[in-house]
Scaffold this motif. Structure first.
Motif, PDB file in Angstrom:
ATOM      1  N   ASP A 174      -3.267  -3.489 -11.674  1.00  9.68           N
ATOM      2  CA  ASP A 174      -1.979  -3.245 -12.507  1.00  9.68           C
ATOM      3  C   ASP A 174      -2.251  -3.496 -14.119  1.00  9.68           C
ATOM      4  O   ASP A 174      -3.279  -3.666 -14.520  1.00  9.68           O
ATOM      5  CB  ASP A 174      -0.812  -4.121 -11.961  1.00  9.68           C
ATOM      6  CG  ASP A 174      -0.860  -5.557 -12.432  1.00  9.68           C
ATOM      7  OD1 ASP A 174      -1.935  -5.806 -13.044  1.00  9.68           O
ATOM      8  OD2 ASP A 174      -0.131  -6.257 -11.765  1.00  9.68           O
TER       9      ASP A 174
ATOM     10  N   GLU B  85      -2.091   4.416  -6.835  1.00  7.31           N
ATOM     11  CA  GLU B  85      -0.877   3.424  -6.357  1.00  7.31           C
ATOM     12  C   GLU B  85      -0.616   4.125  -5.023  1.00  7.31           C
ATOM     13  O   GLU B  85      -0.098   3.230  -4.297  1.00  7.31           O
ATOM     14  CB  GLU B  85       0.266   3.391  -7.580  1.00  7.31           C
ATOM     15  CG  GLU B  85       0.691   4.766  -7.571  1.00  7.31           C
ATOM     16  CD  GLU B  85       1.719   4.646  -8.956  1.00  7.31           C
ATOM     17  OE1 GLU B  85       2.128   3.545  -9.330  1.00  7.31           O
ATOM     18  OE2 GLU B  85       2.245   5.990  -9.283  1.00  7.31           O
TER      19      GLU B  85
ATOM     20  N   THR C 250      -3.658   1.883 -11.227  1.00  6.64           N
ATOM     21  CA  THR C 250      -2.773   2.284 -10.428  1.00  6.64           C
ATOM     22  C   THR C 250      -2.516   4.079 -10.681  1.00  6.64           C
ATOM     23  O   THR C 250      -2.157   4.570  -9.526  1.00  6.64           O
ATOM     24  CB  THR C 250      -1.384   1.719 -10.335  1.00  6.64           C
ATOM     25  OG1 THR C 250      -0.710   1.629 -11.740  1.00  6.64           O
ATOM     26  CG2 THR C 250      -1.483   0.448 -10.237  1.00  6.64           C
TER      27      THR C 250
END
Length: 210
Positions: free
Chosen positions: A41, A82, A18
């Motif tokens: 993640d 992200e 991210t």
């Protein structure tokens, strides 16, 4: 018998975290000649996808024009995965059928599906991977139908049922014992990768269908 997504996908796709910077993503896309990367993640779960389309808003003259989608406007100034990613990612299971994958492509309109196995990224499937199954040779397909489907799966020998395959079109002729035996032949053959059409011309001895 039926081929699954895992048999045609590209294994171990390129992924980023991210926090991966914009320019690193651009280098990965161009350097690997791919159109998207998965975003993971800290636990390794897929949380989104960054594609070429997600990077292009950076080329806009006006990063926040009123008439454009606000989500895309935010991407125009984003610097990390992200904020650039499209989420959630459209996924499919590795053991799903190619028919299920084709249906998901048609329903979602995406160019690629990230493939999951036990919840983790195992591969990526592009539309061209599905189209590629139709390049399978007729002789190879005919052997699988005769040996795998008719003889092993349905217990139908060449003395009862014959098959011809031309350009992926399967023609089935012969006679089965019961009328209810005809449809299973069509269904089993249609599930094989590389089949364009099934022309079932089977006859029957007994009509057991009301």
């Amino acid at each position: 018998m039926t081929r699954t997504v895992s048999s045609v996908m590209t294994a171990d796709p390129v992924t980023v975290s991210t926090r991966t910077p914009f320019k690193d993503i651009a280098r990965l896309l161009t350097g690997n000649a791919i159109s998207a990367v998965g975003v993971l993640d800290k636990t390794g779960a897929l949380v989104g996808v960054v594609s070429e389309a997600d990077l292009l808003p950076h080329l806009w003259d006006d990063p926040k024009p009123r008439w454009r989608d606000r989500r895309l406007a935010r991407k125009a100034t984003a610097s990390l995965a992200e904020d650039l990613m499209t989420s959630p990612a459209v996924t499919i299971d590795a053991e799903d059928s190619l028919a299920a994958a084709a249906a998901k492509f048609a329903h979602t309109g995406v160019r690629r599906l990230f493939v999951l196995r036990h919840g983790k990224v195992a591969g990526v499937l592009a539309r061209r991977d599905l189209v590629g199954v139709f390049t399978r040779g007729d002789a190879d397909l005919e052997r699988e139908i005769v040996d795998g489907v008719l003889r092993e799966q349905l217990n139908l020998g060449p003395d009862r049922v014959r098959v011809e395959v031309r350009a992926g079109v399967v023609t089935v002729v012969g006679r089965v014992e019961r009328r209810s035996d005809i449809d299973p032949v069509t269904r089993a053959i249609r599930e094989l990768s590389g089949v364009v059409e099934v022309r079932n011309r089977l006859d029957y001895v007994w009509n057991d269908v009301a």
